[in-house]
Design a protein around this motif. Structure first.
Motif, mmCIF file in Angstrom:
data_model
loop_
_atom_site.group_PDB
_atom_site.id
_atom_site.type_symbol
_atom_site.label_atom_id
_atom_site.label_comp_id
_atom_site.label_asym_id
_atom_site.label_seq_id
_atom_site.Cartn_x
_atom_site.Cartn_y
_atom_site.Cartn_z
ATOM 1 N N PRO A 49 51.073 39.821 48.074
ATOM 2 C CA PRO A 49 49.951 38.918 47.850
ATOM 3 C C PRO A 49 48.802 39.604 47.109
ATOM 4 O O PRO A 49 48.395 40.709 47.464
ATOM 5 N N LEU A 50 48.300 38.963 46.087
ATOM 6 C CA LEU A 50 47.174 39.514 45.340
ATOM 7 C C LEU A 50 45.948 39.690 46.223
ATOM 8 O O LEU A 50 45.146 40.608 46.021
ATOM 9 N N ALA A 51 45.783 38.839 47.221
ATOM 10 C CA ALA A 51 44.610 38.901 48.084
ATOM 11 C C ALA A 51 44.533 40.212 48.851
ATOM 12 O O ALA A 51 43.437 40.679 49.190
ATOM 13 N N HIS A 52 45.682 40.853 49.142
ATOM 14 C CA HIS A 52 45.669 42.088 49.910
ATOM 15 C C HIS A 52 44.941 43.211 49.182
ATOM 16 O O HIS A 52 44.358 44.080 49.806
ATOM 17 N N GLY A 53 44.978 43.197 47.885
ATOM 18 C CA GLY A 53 44.277 44.218 47.116
ATOM 19 C C GLY A 53 42.971 43.737 46.528
ATOM 20 O O GLY A 53 42.371 44.428 45.699
ATOM 21 N N GLY A 54 42.544 42.549 46.942
ATOM 22 C CA GLY A 54 41.326 41.991 46.381
ATOM 23 C C GLY A 54 41.445 41.641 44.917
ATOM 24 O O GLY A 54 40.448 41.580 44.191
ATOM 25 N N GLY A 56 42.896 38.779 43.663
ATOM 26 C CA GLY A 56 42.974 37.378 43.306
ATOM 27 C C GLY A 56 43.682 36.561 44.358
ATOM 28 O O GLY A 56 43.676 36.900 45.546
ATOM 29 N N GLN A 57 44.344 35.504 43.906
ATOM 30 C CA GLN A 57 45.050 34.585 44.788
ATOM 31 C C GLN A 57 46.385 34.245 44.148
ATOM 32 O O GLN A 57 46.426 33.704 43.037
ATOM 33 N N GLY A 58 47.462 34.589 44.821
ATOM 34 C CA GLY A 58 48.799 34.392 44.286
ATOM 35 C C GLY A 58 49.680 35.552 44.683
ATOM 36 O O GLY A 58 49.362 36.313 45.605
ATOM 37 N N ASP A 59 50.799 35.721 44.004
ATOM 38 C CA ASP A 59 51.747 36.778 44.344
ATOM 39 C C ASP A 59 52.105 37.615 43.131
ATOM 40 O O ASP A 59 52.281 37.078 42.023
ATOM 41 N N LEU A 60 52.210 38.922 43.360
ATOM 42 C CA LEU A 60 52.863 39.811 42.420
ATOM 43 C C LEU A 60 54.303 39.981 42.877
ATOM 44 O O LEU A 60 54.549 40.299 44.047
ATOM 45 N N CYS A 61 55.239 39.772 41.995
ATOM 46 C CA CYS A 61 56.657 39.909 42.295
ATOM 47 C C CYS A 61 57.116 41.215 41.671
ATOM 48 O O CYS A 61 57.264 41.314 40.447
ATOM 49 N N ARG A 62 57.303 42.218 42.527
ATOM 50 C CA ARG A 62 57.505 43.586 42.067
ATOM 51 C C ARG A 62 58.948 43.847 41.657
ATOM 52 O O ARG A 62 59.894 43.549 42.398
#
Length: 230
Positions: A49-54, A56-62
């Motif tokens: 989740p982007l929110a975990h690192g501050g 944004g809002q959404g997902d990074l798919c690694r």
């Protein structure tokens, strides 16, 4: 999946645009079916989740450390053409650092310095999702350029979600730039810094990039890095 044109691109023109703007636009780099096939890979990737690192809002798919085909081959081919540009930028900024001609050699340098966390990813943004202004310049071995691409269609799959860059020059207001990406379009962008020509020679400018708020639908994008994080 067929490879996009890389060796046949106008690399002289790309270098000139990178020097002038900090980005080079690659329209229709991927065919629509190629872009959508890449976007569908998000379903099988680990999400952060982007929110975990501050961020944004959404997902990074690694992606895993070893990029899947065909991205690994595309990244290697792009690097070979970008390394001379990166070395010229280093010279202009009076840096002694020089990038090797092959991506594998550069990544090996990073691993020896403790940079082993893969940065390349897909971004998955739904309504109200966004990516905050940021740059990924951590570590001793940072490649000054990266590739971004849009894997869904504005106005059809989503609305909003513009790709935005800012450039901060010394003693000047930040300069905003909006890249009008459509399905399959890509851009080569400065990762964090680039040289700019001034009246007294070259100086360093700072760049960040972001994705504006998605107003509806689902936006899938690609960020392809040439270095890993610590």
């Amino acid at each position: 999946m067929d490879a996009p044109v890389i060796d046949g691109l106008d690399w002289t023109g790309i270098a000139a645009q990178l020097d002038a703007e900090g980005y080079a636009f690659l329209p229709r780099w991927l065919a629509p079916e190629q872009a959508r096939a890449l976007g569908r890979q998000a379903a099988g990737l680990r999400r952060a989740p982007l929110a975990h690192g501050g961020l944004g809002q959404g997902d990074l798919c690694r992606f895993p450390a070893g990029l899947p085909a065909p991205l690994a081959g595309w990244r290697e081919a792009l690097y070979r053409h970008l390394a001379p540009i990166a070395n010229r930028w280093s010279e202009r900024l009076d840096s002694a650092y020089r990038y090797p001609g092959e991506l594998a050699d550069f990544l090996r340098r990073g691993r020896q310095a403790g940079q082993a966390h893969a940065l390349s990813h897909l971004s998955l943004l739904r309504e109200d999702g966004y990516v905050a202004l940021h740059q990924r310049g951590e570590g001793a071995h940072v490649f000054p350029l990266q590739c971004v691409a849009l894997l869904s269609e504005p106005g059809l799959d989503f609305t909003g979600g513009e790709f935005v860059m800012t450039e901060q020059r010394p003693r000047m207001q930040s300069r905003p730039m909006v890249l009008p990406l459509r399905l399959g379009d890509a851009a080569l962008i400065a990762t964090a810094h680039r040289p700019a020509r001034g009246t007294h020679g070259d100086y360093r400018v700072n760049l960040k990039h972001a994705i504006s708020r998605v107003r509806g639908g689902e936006r899938v994008g690609l960020e392809l890095f040439f270095h890993d994080a610590p």
